[in-house]
Scaffold this active site. Structure first.
Site, PDB file in Angstrom:
ATOM      1  N   GLU A   1       0.825  -1.207   0.000  1.00 40.02           N
ATOM      2  CA  GLU A   1       0.000   0.000   0.000  1.00 40.02           C
ATOM      3  C   GLU A   1       0.862   1.261   0.000  1.00 40.02           C
ATOM      4  O   GLU A   1       2.057   1.217   0.266  1.00 40.02           O
ATOM      5  CB  GLU A   1      -0.925   0.025   1.203  1.00 40.02           C
ATOM      6  CG  GLU A   1      -0.283  -0.394   2.526  1.00 40.02           C
ATOM      7  CD  GLU A   1       0.869   0.456   3.007  1.00 40.02           C
ATOM      8  OE1 GLU A   1       0.768   1.704   2.902  1.00 40.02           O
ATOM      9  OE2 GLU A   1       1.861  -0.101   3.489  1.00 40.02           O
TER      10      GLU A   1
ATOM     11  N   GLY B   1       6.625   0.091   3.952  1.00 37.03           N
ATOM     12  CA  GLY B   1       5.370  -0.125   3.244  1.00 37.03           C
ATOM     13  C   GLY B   1       5.639  -0.386   1.778  1.00 37.03           C
ATOM     14  O   GLY B   1       6.651  -0.998   1.417  1.00 37.03           O
ATOM     15  N   GLU B   2       4.715   0.036   0.933  1.00 36.45           N
ATOM     16  CA  GLU B   2       4.773  -0.041  -0.530  1.00 36.45           C
ATOM     17  C   GLU B   2       5.020  -1.447  -1.073  1.00 36.45           C
ATOM     18  O   GLU B   2       5.420  -1.624  -2.216  1.00 36.45           O
ATOM     19  CB  GLU B   2       5.813   0.926  -1.106  1.00 36.45           C
ATOM     20  CG  GLU B   2       7.268   0.637  -0.840  1.00 36.45           C
ATOM     21  CD  GLU B   2       8.215   1.705  -1.383  1.00 36.45           C
ATOM     22  OE1 GLU B   2       9.295   1.343  -1.880  1.00 36.45           O
ATOM     23  OE2 GLU B   2       7.873   2.904  -1.306  1.00 36.45           O
ATOM     24  N   GLY B   3       4.783  -2.468  -0.265  1.00 35.26           N
ATOM     25  CA  GLY B   3       4.962  -3.838  -0.730  1.00 35.26           C
ATOM     26  C   GLY B   3       6.398  -4.309  -0.752  1.00 35.26           C
ATOM     27  O   GLY B   3       6.682  -5.408  -1.243  1.00 35.26           O
TER      28      GLY B   3
END
Length: 337
Positions: free
Chosen positions: A160, A302-304
């Site tokens: 996300e 975050g951000e995968g």
């Protein structure tokens, strides 16, 4: 009047089972490989995980996808982030232009990266003053996430992007598992002590405001969550029914899995959790669900990114399973009976 969540709840409560015959086939081959049984530890379990949830005796990672869902949050008006809300859209552009950490991980290891923008120009409601989403919009966003994996990957990593979303994730965990804002918030993008106090206060204010409405997991998601969390939930639901195993990223993505788990703990059996975030509440949330994490790297990006790194391990595990020599092929003596 029919609940907008009726079909979603049905899908969560009636997920298909894993394929134990496929797991047995993987274990049988594993016993023929030139190594002591069990000596590759969790790597062996990762191949079994793929086989179980793909339903294939010869599992694949030919088309892995890292999906990043991006949303904006009205609660940033409370001064809970070190960065302005505009950074969400700026980072989405950075993902697609190849400049982010997850972009580089995906490029290096041949993982397909897709980014889904969720009405970035329309932040959710400020949860300290109003619901994040109404039920109809929340259900529609879950449905959007269910459609996002229409390309039929054989492994999905969910991540996300959203300034403010560690605050809403903390609120979700507090509503599900109890405790105050201070028990669940962390420094997120790097807030100072005053910012951390504002995050805790925002969570407490949201819990107090919505207390009477937090009657079930999907109501918690709508009142306290965000579009990216709702969409990740949809992706988790859809993958189970399409026989796609899932790797869940960090603190925020885990909040989506926690909603599914609260409806039906078995609904996330096809998920593994990539890593333990440096966010203080992540280990606590994983423990509440009884779910171990694959890695502990002190990531809080975050951000995968953590899920993508875990996918590299999954690819490696499968490559070993498929390409190591058997005892017969290598003319190596087997274990003495």
């Amino acid at each position: 009047m029919t609940s907008p969540y009726a079909d979603i709840i049905d899908l969560l409560k009636l997920p298909p089972d894993g394929d134990e015959a496929a797991v047995a086939a993987v274990r049988a081959r594993d016993l023929t490989l030139t190594k002591p049984p069990g000596s590759l530890g969790k790597l062996e379990g990762l191949v079994e995980f793929l086989a179980r949830w793909q339903g294939k005796a010869a599992p694949t990672v030919a088309d892995p996808m890292v999906a990043i869902f991006a949303g904006n949050h009205g609660v940033t008006d409370e001064g809970i982030s070190a960065y302005p809300r505009a950074v969400t859209a700026q980072m989405v552009a950075n993902f697609t232009n190849g400049g982010a950490a997850v972009s580089q991980i995906c490029a290096m290891h041949e993982l397909n990266l897709r980014v889904f923008e969720l009405a970035l120009e329309l932040p959710t409601g400020n949860i300290t003053r109003e619901p994040a989403l109404d039920d109809k919009m929340c259900a529609a966003t879950i449905a959007y996430g269910m459609e996002a994996i229409a390309g039929n990957p054989d492994l999905l990593c969910v991540g996300e992007m959203g300034i403010g979303n560690t605050t809403v994730a903390a609120a979700i965990f507090a509503a599900l598992y109890g405790g105050s804002g201070a028990d669940w918030v962390g420094r997120g993008t790097g807030v100072d002590d005053a910012g951390l106090a504002r995050k805790a206060a925002a969570v407490d204010a949201a819990l107090a405001l919505h207390r009477d409405a937090l009657i079930d997991p999907l109501a918690i998601l709508a009142r306290l969550g965000g579009r990216e969390i709702a969409a990740i939930l949809g992706a988790i639901i859809s993958t189970r029914h399409q026989h796609v195993p899932v790797i869940v990223d960090g603190f925020v993505a885990t909040a989506a899995a926690a909603i599914a788990h609260a409806v039906n703990p078995a609904a996330i059996d096809h998920c593994i959790f990539a890593h333990v975030s440096a966010e203080q509440g992540h280990q606590r949330a994983l423990a509440a669900m009884g779910k171990p994490a694959l890695l502990q790297l002190d990531l809080c990006l975050g951000e995968g990114s953590g899920a993508a790194l875990a996918a590299v391990l999954v690819k490696t595990a499968l490559h070993l399973h498929n390409n190591m020599a058997t005892f017969a092929e290598a003319r190596v003596s087997g274990k003495i009976d």
